[in-house]
Design an enzyme around this catalytic site. Structure first.
Site, PDB file in Angstrom:
ATOM      1  CB  THR A   1     -84.509  18.530  83.070  1.00 11.54           C
ATOM      2  OG1 THR A   1     -83.550  19.236  82.283  1.00 11.54           O
ATOM      3  CG2 THR A   1     -85.851  18.604  82.388  1.00 11.54           C
TER       4      THR A   1
ATOM      5  NE  ARG B   1     -81.935  12.548  86.349  1.00  7.18           N
ATOM      6  CZ  ARG B   1     -82.637  12.264  85.280  1.00  7.18           C
ATOM      7  NH1 ARG B   1     -82.094  11.600  84.284  1.00  7.18           N
ATOM      8  NH2 ARG B   1     -83.890  12.633  85.176  1.00  7.18           N
TER       9      ARG B   1
ATOM     10  CB  SER C   1     -84.710   8.813  84.523  1.00  2.50           C
ATOM     11  OG  SER C   1     -85.663   9.340  85.418  1.00  2.50           O
ATOM     12  CG  HIS C   2     -82.099   9.050  80.549  1.00  3.90           C
ATOM     13  ND1 HIS C   2     -82.836  10.064  81.132  1.00  3.90           N
ATOM     14  CD2 HIS C   2     -80.941   9.592  80.133  1.00  3.90           C
ATOM     15  CE1 HIS C   2     -82.124  11.190  81.053  1.00  3.90           C
ATOM     16  NE2 HIS C   2     -80.987  10.936  80.454  1.00  3.90           N
TER      17      HIS C   2
END
Length: 199
Positions: free
Chosen positions: A11, A15, A106-107
Site C-alpha cells: 500500500t 517494508r 511507519s506503524h
C-alpha cells in the site's frame, strides 16, 4: 545481494526487518530502480528528495539512496535530520521535486524499516507506478548494475545537497491553524512522540 523473496511494494512502500531483508544492498537496489523509474517518467530532471525517520540506521539508509541516485545523475536533496512523512510529502510537492523517498516503516515495530516512493505531488505512488518500480528493481538485481558514488564526492560535485524541510512545513501549518487562538485558550498540552520522527 541475496534476498529470500523479491522486493514487493504494498500500500505504501516496501517494508522488511532490518538486517534480515532490509539491508543496504536491497535499499541500493530500490534506489537504482527509483532512478530508472524517474528517468523513464521524465521526472529525473526535477530531482529527488530523500528523507528518513528515527529508526536504527535510517539516516545511513537514506545516505545510501542518495549515493545511488547521485551516481545516476539525479540531483538529490537529503534532509538534514529525521522528519515525519507528512513533512517530507509537503516538501516534495512544495519544492517541485520529481519524486521522493522516505526511509520509514511507519506503524510497523521498531525492528522494521521501509522504503516509500512518493510521487511529485507528495502522495503515495499508485499501484501502476510501484509495479513499474518493482520491474526496474528486478532488472537492476538481474544485471547486477547498481551505480554508486561516495556521498562526500556527490556533495562536492553538487549532486547531493542537504535541506531542512521543517521551517516551510511549520509556516504552512500556521496558515491552516489559528495558532493565536490556541495560545489564548489557556490549554496545557503534553505531547510524547515516543522517540518518533515528530520529536
Amino acid at each position: 545481494p541475496s534476498k529470500a523473496m523479491p522486493i514487493k511494494f504494498g500500500t505504501d512502500g516496501w517494508r522488511a526487518v532490518i538486517a534480515d531483508e532490509f539491508t543496504f544492498g536491497n535499499v541500493r537496489l530500490c534506489a537504482q530502480g527509483t532512478a530508472a523509474l524517474m528517468k523513464q517518467a521524465g521526472a529525473a530532471s526535477k530531482g529527488l528528495l530523500v528523507g528518513y525517520d528515527t529508526r536504527f540506521a535510517s539516516d545511513d539508509f537514506a545516505a545510501a539512496v542518495a549515493e545511488v541516485t547521485a551516481a545516476n545523475s539525479i540531483q538529490t536533496t537529503l534532509t538534514e535530520r529525521p522528519a515525519p512523512t507528512p513533512v517530507l510529502s509537503h516538501a516534495i510537492a512544495s519544492g517541485g521535486f520529481g519524486g521522493g523517498v522516505v526511509i520509514t516503516a511507519s506503524h510497523n515495530p521498531g525492528r522494521w524499516n521501509g522504503y516509500k516512493y512518493k510521487m511529485g505531488y507528495g502522495g503515495s505512488a499508485t499501484s501502476e507506478v510501484t509495479s513499474q518500480l518493482e520491474a526496474h528493481i528486478a532488472r537492476a538485481e538481474a544485471s547486477g548494475e547498481v551505480r554508486r558514488m561516495p556521498l562526500a564526492v556527490a556533495k562536492i560535485k553538487g549532486l547531493v545537497r542537504t535541506h531542512d524541510p521543517q521551517p516551510d512545513y511549520l509556516a504552512h501549518l500556521a496558515k491552516l491553524v489559528d495558532l493565536e487562538a490556541i495560545r489564548r485558550s489557556g490549554l496545557r498540552v503534553v505531547s510524547d512522540p515516543m522517540y518518533g520522527a515528530g520529536a
